[in-house]
Design an enzyme around this catalytic site. Structure first.
Site, mmCIF file in Angstrom:
data_model
loop_
_atom_site.group_PDB
_atom_site.id
_atom_site.type_symbol
_atom_site.label_atom_id
_atom_site.label_comp_id
_atom_site.label_asym_id
_atom_site.label_seq_id
_atom_site.Cartn_x
_atom_site.Cartn_y
_atom_site.Cartn_z
ATOM 1 N N HIS A 21 0.382 7.922 0.910
ATOM 2 C CA HIS A 21 -0.299 6.857 1.645
ATOM 3 C C HIS A 21 0.443 5.536 1.467
ATOM 4 O O HIS A 21 1.349 5.427 0.647
ATOM 5 C CB HIS A 21 -1.749 6.689 1.161
ATOM 6 C CG HIS A 21 -2.676 7.753 1.658
ATOM 7 N ND1 HIS A 21 -2.799 8.979 1.041
ATOM 8 C CD2 HIS A 21 -3.520 7.789 2.723
ATOM 9 C CE1 HIS A 21 -3.688 9.724 1.698
ATOM 10 N NE2 HIS A 21 -4.143 9.017 2.717
ATOM 11 N N LYS A 40 -3.149 1.335 -0.782
ATOM 12 C CA LYS A 40 -4.265 2.207 -1.152
ATOM 13 C C LYS A 40 -4.482 2.137 -2.656
ATOM 14 O O LYS A 40 -3.535 2.288 -3.433
ATOM 15 C CB LYS A 40 -3.994 3.647 -0.712
ATOM 16 C CG LYS A 40 -5.178 4.579 -0.931
ATOM 17 C CD LYS A 40 -4.963 5.920 -0.251
ATOM 18 C CE LYS A 40 -6.122 6.867 -0.490
ATOM 19 N NZ LYS A 40 -7.413 6.333 -0.013
#
Length: 269
Positions: free
Chosen positions: A157, A161
């Protein structure tokens, strides 16, 4: 598709919130409320204009309580603490809620289960149709391979995040573990370092990558002797998450009180 469902968006000023507002418009639903944090400079602005679509006459507010009676359902992709507050507001008002917030604790999931006794609650770590189809494929693969392969889950990600592994990675691990009759808490291994010894076939490995602007990538590897099967999902836009969440909101509005997930919404169970 058009619908009379009145949807409220929480965390409307964030990246996901703006895309959710776009998704509500694309679904032909009604944006009933756009809520941001109290004190935000966005309060009073037009929600449609803020989200990059045409003006829609919905003014951004700083408190869900001001607008909840105008909503049939709300969508919350905010923070764990804020989500719990919004959950109680929806419970008190008898409104459905769709939750996409990740990083929740066991105690917070227990509060979701309590609220689901009174209102429809949809919770999923990932609302992508593709991810949820992948979960069914993982279940099929796990049952077919059984204990003959090693299983590794790799997720990647964007650098912003804050939780790891991702909620989607946990969902995938849980699907595999349940299919194999294992307890994920007991068999999960998070990263490896140093002299680890030979791999235990009963374990399910998780590896996390964070960097740049990766929207979301998940790969589950079933690794045997002489062959390997990989089931992979790659997200290139957050719109697939948003459109799935809106689909869940429209689906949940007429449902009886219970806790649901995206597998219910897609009739994959």
């Amino acid at each position: 598709m058009t619908t009379s469902t009145r949807i409220g968006i929480l965390g409307a000023g964030g990246r996901m919130g703006r895309i959710l507002i776009q998704a509500v418009a694309e679904a032909g639903a009604t944006l009933a409320a756009a809520v941001v944090s109290p004190g935000s400079s966005l309060i009073g602005a037009d929600a449609g204009e803020m989200a990059g679509i045409r003006k829609n006459g919905v003014k951004i507010v700083g408190n869900l309580a001001d607008e909840i009676l105008h909503c049939d359902v709300v969508i919350d992709f905010s923070t764990p603490a804020a989500t719990m507050t919004h959950l109680e507001m929806c419970r008190a008002a008898g409104k459905a809620i769709v939750i996409g917030t990740t990083g929740l604790t066991e105690e917070q999931f227990a509060l979701i289960d309590e609220a689901a006794q009174d209102i429809p609650v949809v919770y999923a770590a990932n609302y992508s149709v593709g991810v949820n189809v992948s979960l069914k494929l993982l279940e099929l693969a796990a049952k077919a391979f059984g204990d003959t392969v090693d299983i590794e889950i790799i997720e990647a990600h964007h650098r912003h995040k804050v939780d790891a592994p991702s909620g989607t990675a946990f969902m995938m691990g849980q699907s595999v573990a349940v299919a194999l009759g294992r307890n994920l808490k007991e068999v999960a291994v998070y990263g490896r370092e140093g002299h680890t010894g030979a791999r235990d076939r009963q374990t399910i490995g998780f590896e996390t990558i964070r960097g740049g602007d990766i929207v979301g990538e998940h790969t589950v590897m079933f690794i045997g002797e002489g062959e390997r099967v990989e089931i992979k999902h790659m997200a290139t836009s957050r719109m697939n998450f948003a459109s799935g969440a809106v689909r869940a909101a429209i689906w949940a509005t007429p449902k009886s009180p219970a806790r649901y997930d995206m597998q219910d919404v897609l009739n994959l169970k």
